[in-house]
Design a protein around this motif. Sequence first.
Motif, mmCIF file in Angstrom:
data_model
loop_
_atom_site.group_PDB
_atom_site.id
_atom_site.type_symbol
_atom_site.label_atom_id
_atom_site.label_comp_id
_atom_site.label_asym_id
_atom_site.label_seq_id
_atom_site.Cartn_x
_atom_site.Cartn_y
_atom_site.Cartn_z
ATOM 1 N N VAL A 34 55.123 82.221 81.843
ATOM 2 C CA VAL A 34 54.160 82.427 80.683
ATOM 3 C C VAL A 34 52.979 82.127 81.284
ATOM 4 O O VAL A 34 51.915 82.852 80.882
ATOM 5 C CB VAL A 34 54.486 80.961 79.883
ATOM 6 C CG1 VAL A 34 53.597 81.296 78.586
ATOM 7 C CG2 VAL A 34 55.880 81.339 79.155
ATOM 8 N N MET A 35 52.901 81.154 82.253
ATOM 9 C CA MET A 35 51.334 80.945 82.783
ATOM 10 C C MET A 35 50.772 82.052 83.370
ATOM 11 O O MET A 35 49.560 82.290 83.508
ATOM 12 C CB MET A 35 51.508 79.378 83.629
ATOM 13 C CG MET A 35 51.751 78.279 82.782
ATOM 14 S SD MET A 35 52.414 76.840 83.577
ATOM 15 C CE MET A 35 50.999 76.602 84.619
ATOM 16 N N THR A 36 51.571 82.814 84.289
ATOM 17 C CA THR A 36 51.133 83.805 85.123
ATOM 18 C C THR A 36 51.188 85.213 84.523
ATOM 19 O O THR A 36 50.521 86.079 84.823
ATOM 20 C CB THR A 36 52.093 83.918 86.348
ATOM 21 O OG1 THR A 36 53.473 83.987 85.941
ATOM 22 C CG2 THR A 36 51.949 82.397 87.197
ATOM 23 N N THR A 37 52.110 85.381 83.722
ATOM 24 C CA THR A 37 51.945 86.810 83.071
ATOM 25 C C THR A 37 51.703 86.957 81.464
ATOM 26 O O THR A 37 51.794 88.077 81.073
ATOM 27 C CB THR A 37 53.709 87.224 82.890
ATOM 28 O OG1 THR A 37 54.397 86.356 82.227
ATOM 29 C CG2 THR A 37 53.880 87.290 84.480
ATOM 30 N N GLY A 38 51.504 85.692 80.824
ATOM 31 C CA GLY A 38 51.587 85.592 79.447
ATOM 32 C C GLY A 38 49.993 86.089 79.050
ATOM 33 O O GLY A 38 49.645 86.509 77.753
ATOM 34 N N GLY A 39 49.020 85.795 79.771
ATOM 35 C CA GLY A 39 47.660 86.103 79.300
ATOM 36 C C GLY A 39 47.024 85.138 78.307
ATOM 37 O O GLY A 39 46.193 85.357 77.304
ATOM 38 N N TYR A 40 47.869 83.910 78.275
ATOM 39 C CA TYR A 40 47.308 82.855 77.021
ATOM 40 C C TYR A 40 46.057 82.120 77.614
ATOM 41 O O TYR A 40 46.180 81.924 78.956
ATOM 42 C CB TYR A 40 48.493 81.993 76.661
ATOM 43 C CG TYR A 40 49.514 82.983 76.021
ATOM 44 C CD1 TYR A 40 49.269 83.235 74.714
ATOM 45 C CD2 TYR A 40 50.768 83.248 76.731
ATOM 46 C CE1 TYR A 40 50.336 84.066 74.000
ATOM 47 C CE2 TYR A 40 51.737 84.108 76.011
ATOM 48 C CZ TYR A 40 51.547 84.533 74.929
ATOM 49 O OH TYR A 40 52.598 85.293 74.147
ATOM 50 N N SER A 41 45.431 81.418 76.820
ATOM 51 C CA SER A 41 44.401 80.405 77.339
ATOM 52 C C SER A 41 44.166 79.394 76.136
ATOM 53 O O SER A 41 44.902 79.516 75.135
ATOM 54 C CB SER A 41 43.115 81.290 77.495
ATOM 55 O OG SER A 41 42.537 81.771 76.463
ATOM 56 N N LEU A 42 43.460 78.373 76.578
ATOM 57 C CA LEU A 42 43.157 77.366 75.235
ATOM 58 C C LEU A 42 41.945 77.413 74.712
ATOM 59 O O LEU A 42 40.896 77.658 75.289
ATOM 60 C CB LEU A 42 43.089 75.990 76.052
ATOM 61 C CG LEU A 42 44.491 75.582 76.691
ATOM 62 C CD1 LEU A 42 44.339 74.388 77.497
ATOM 63 C CD2 LEU A 42 45.545 75.727 75.823
ATOM 64 N N GLY A 43 42.002 77.479 73.373
ATOM 65 C CA GLY A 43 40.592 77.359 72.728
ATOM 66 C C GLY A 43 40.430 75.801 72.200
ATOM 67 O O GLY A 43 40.616 74.792 73.021
ATOM 68 N N ARG A 44 39.364 75.684 71.293
ATOM 69 C CA ARG A 44 39.484 74.306 70.497
ATOM 70 C C ARG A 44 40.535 73.643 70.214
ATOM 71 O O ARG A 44 41.399 74.391 69.447
ATOM 72 C CB ARG A 44 38.239 74.342 69.729
ATOM 73 C CG ARG A 44 36.558 74.670 70.385
ATOM 74 C CD ARG A 44 35.357 74.428 69.436
ATOM 75 N NE ARG A 44 35.449 72.966 69.406
ATOM 76 C CZ ARG A 44 34.500 72.399 70.358
ATOM 77 N NH1 ARG A 44 34.019 73.093 71.333
ATOM 78 N NH2 ARG A 44 34.314 71.177 70.129
ATOM 79 N N TYR A 45 40.720 72.497 70.568
ATOM 80 C CA TYR A 45 42.009 71.804 70.081
ATOM 81 C C TYR A 45 42.427 72.093 68.543
ATOM 82 O O TYR A 45 43.547 72.559 68.325
ATOM 83 C CB TYR A 45 42.082 70.393 70.487
ATOM 84 C CG TYR A 45 43.298 69.674 70.375
ATOM 85 C CD1 TYR A 45 44.394 69.724 71.115
ATOM 86 C CD2 TYR A 45 43.444 68.600 69.329
ATOM 87 C CE1 TYR A 45 45.569 69.004 70.938
ATOM 88 C CE2 TYR A 45 44.591 67.887 68.933
ATOM 89 C CZ TYR A 45 45.552 68.101 69.803
ATOM 90 O OH TYR A 45 46.796 67.296 69.797
ATOM 91 N N ARG A 46 41.631 71.396 67.716
ATOM 92 C CA ARG A 46 41.928 71.394 66.321
ATOM 93 C C ARG A 46 41.973 72.721 65.650
ATOM 94 O O ARG A 46 42.837 72.874 64.703
ATOM 95 C CB ARG A 46 40.975 70.460 65.533
ATOM 96 C CG ARG A 46 41.400 70.087 64.185
ATOM 97 C CD ARG A 46 40.410 69.034 63.680
ATOM 98 N NE ARG A 46 40.444 68.772 62.290
ATOM 99 C CZ ARG A 46 39.403 68.532 61.334
ATOM 100 N NH1 ARG A 46 38.348 68.239 62.039
ATOM 101 N NH2 ARG A 46 39.626 68.114 60.397
ATOM 102 N N GLU A 47 41.170 73.646 66.261
ATOM 103 C CA GLU A 47 41.263 75.073 65.454
ATOM 104 C C GLU A 47 42.629 75.760 65.414
ATOM 105 O O GLU A 47 42.922 76.603 64.688
ATOM 106 C CB GLU A 47 40.372 75.933 66.384
ATOM 107 C CG GLU A 47 38.817 75.670 65.800
ATOM 108 C CD GLU A 47 37.736 76.439 66.763
ATOM 109 O OE1 GLU A 47 38.559 77.352 67.346
ATOM 110 O OE2 GLU A 47 36.608 76.234 66.490
#
Length: 582
Positions: free
Chosen positions: A239-252
């Motif tokens: 998931v970390m290498t192929t998913g293309g996900y990232s973190l935004g602001r926590y509560r949002e």
Amino acid sequence: MTAVSCDDDLLEKPPLDALTDNTFWSSEANVRTFSYGFYTAYFSGYGTSAAAQGTHWSGNNQVLSDDRAPSAPVLFTLNPPASGGGWDFSWVRRSNILIDRVANAPALSTDAKAHWGGVGRFFRGLEYHDLVRRFGDVPYYDYVPGDSDIASLYKARDSRTFVMDKVLEDFKFAAENVRTPAAEGTAGGTKGLTINKQVVLAYMSRVFLFEGTWQKYHMNNPAKAKEYLEAAKWAADQVMTTGGYSLGRYRETFTSFDLANNPEVILYRQYVDGIQMHATMSYNNKEAQSGASKDMINSYVTKNGLPIKQAGNTQYQGDKGIKNVMANRDPRITETFVDSIRLLGMRYNNKAVYNYSTSGYVSHKYLEETTKTLPAGNGQVNVTDAPIIRYGEVLINYAEAAAELATVGGAALSQSDIDRSVNVLRNRPGIGVAPLQVSGDQALVAGTPIEDPDRDGSVSPILWEIRRERRVELIFEGFRYDDLRRWKKLIYADTQVNGDINRGAWVSKDNPEYTLGTVRLAVGDNDAPSTTLREGYVVPSFNATGVRIFDNDKHYLAPLPLNQINLYKANGFVLTQNPGWE
């Protein structure tokens, strides 16, 4: 997911003049419709209407732990149930029907068969994980027994390791065959709302982190623990290498009306005004809460990454007053809790406080502020979308799996492992906590060893900090009770052993900012609560019936219902009860 019907009969019993079991499986659209029957069972999110509180605010995964300070602590189960209790194989049957029918559907393409077979095995794996997580050994079925197949219907329990090996086979198959988000979208699915390869991998990291640690701490089986933890780490890494996900602001992530474009969300449940609504936001708005315990609040480090009780930590301002509690702390504390104390009977500027909590610490993690005075923020008509599984969890799953692997013969935990997991969480926009460092089994920040006086001596410093990170990141998302179970640490939930469970905020009856009603206070952990003290820690539970004692390892597994044991016996078969519940 908003269009999914909860009426399974509509899915399984179409009009006889229109569809039969032979014709239904000829269309991929029909197969997709059948699969939607699983979604509300496994991806309930915030539920619907008043039932919304079931996911994030009630049930053992929320209230039977050290996270909350209730006025009447939920007790450990005393006796086996007469019936029910979760001993149910109907979802196993449904997943086996899906797997069998898809495999034998001549009209489906090879790609469709592989994908939907993988989806079926994904759901079967999830269901068996849930059964094993609750009961341990369970009878395993990878077929649909006939009504007259008595030997199969009254099959003995298979060992949990045998069952979880089968679950691992299912997840591996699903990871190889379920479509990627792009391919699933082309075939009629919707990224974030339907099952794809990234969803499978994310859940695989969750399931095998649980089972790997269970094998280590309960079964004393380092070889099997290593196999499962490697599966968890691999899945998270994918998931970390192929998913293309990232973190935004926590509560949002928890207060959005539309999670479709949230970069952290892997799967979510969509809510639509007038069609599908919930009440979770209301609980963070105007209703009384079971508040966070002092033990939970103490878990948040200061911004320099040090525990609050570490000698020489000048960033910590103490806990006398909410402003001091939150000063210089990991900003997830302010993203989760309001910056004022709120208790039953309290008045600010002569105005009554309604959204109070048992401990004085009030959560607003799920409250969308701009609509809190509007209908959408009240009652049972909330429409914020619910994250089902998110990238933040995958990151902490990776960190813990990597750390645990190092203790059962796997690769040593590296700084790279921490940098791409824990430190990504700490570097989330708006957070900015000092990065964690690792040296062997030691944890450091800026070269300073972390020495938390509250650390359980049986847990290494680095693993303690990873577990802390997990607790803070996933607070009120339904994980803590199962985490304590798999670590074999339910003793933490004992209110006599851990007095800080039954402690809340420090308050003063002489504080000019507010007036207090009747409130029980205590200064020390072992002090008897008193209504005459002028200041002290709130004591939510004060009577003997509210004491929760953990005194038996039998509580790590649930008891089987008595009617099932008797039913087996009546038909000449034996269904064994879990140890300690006989």
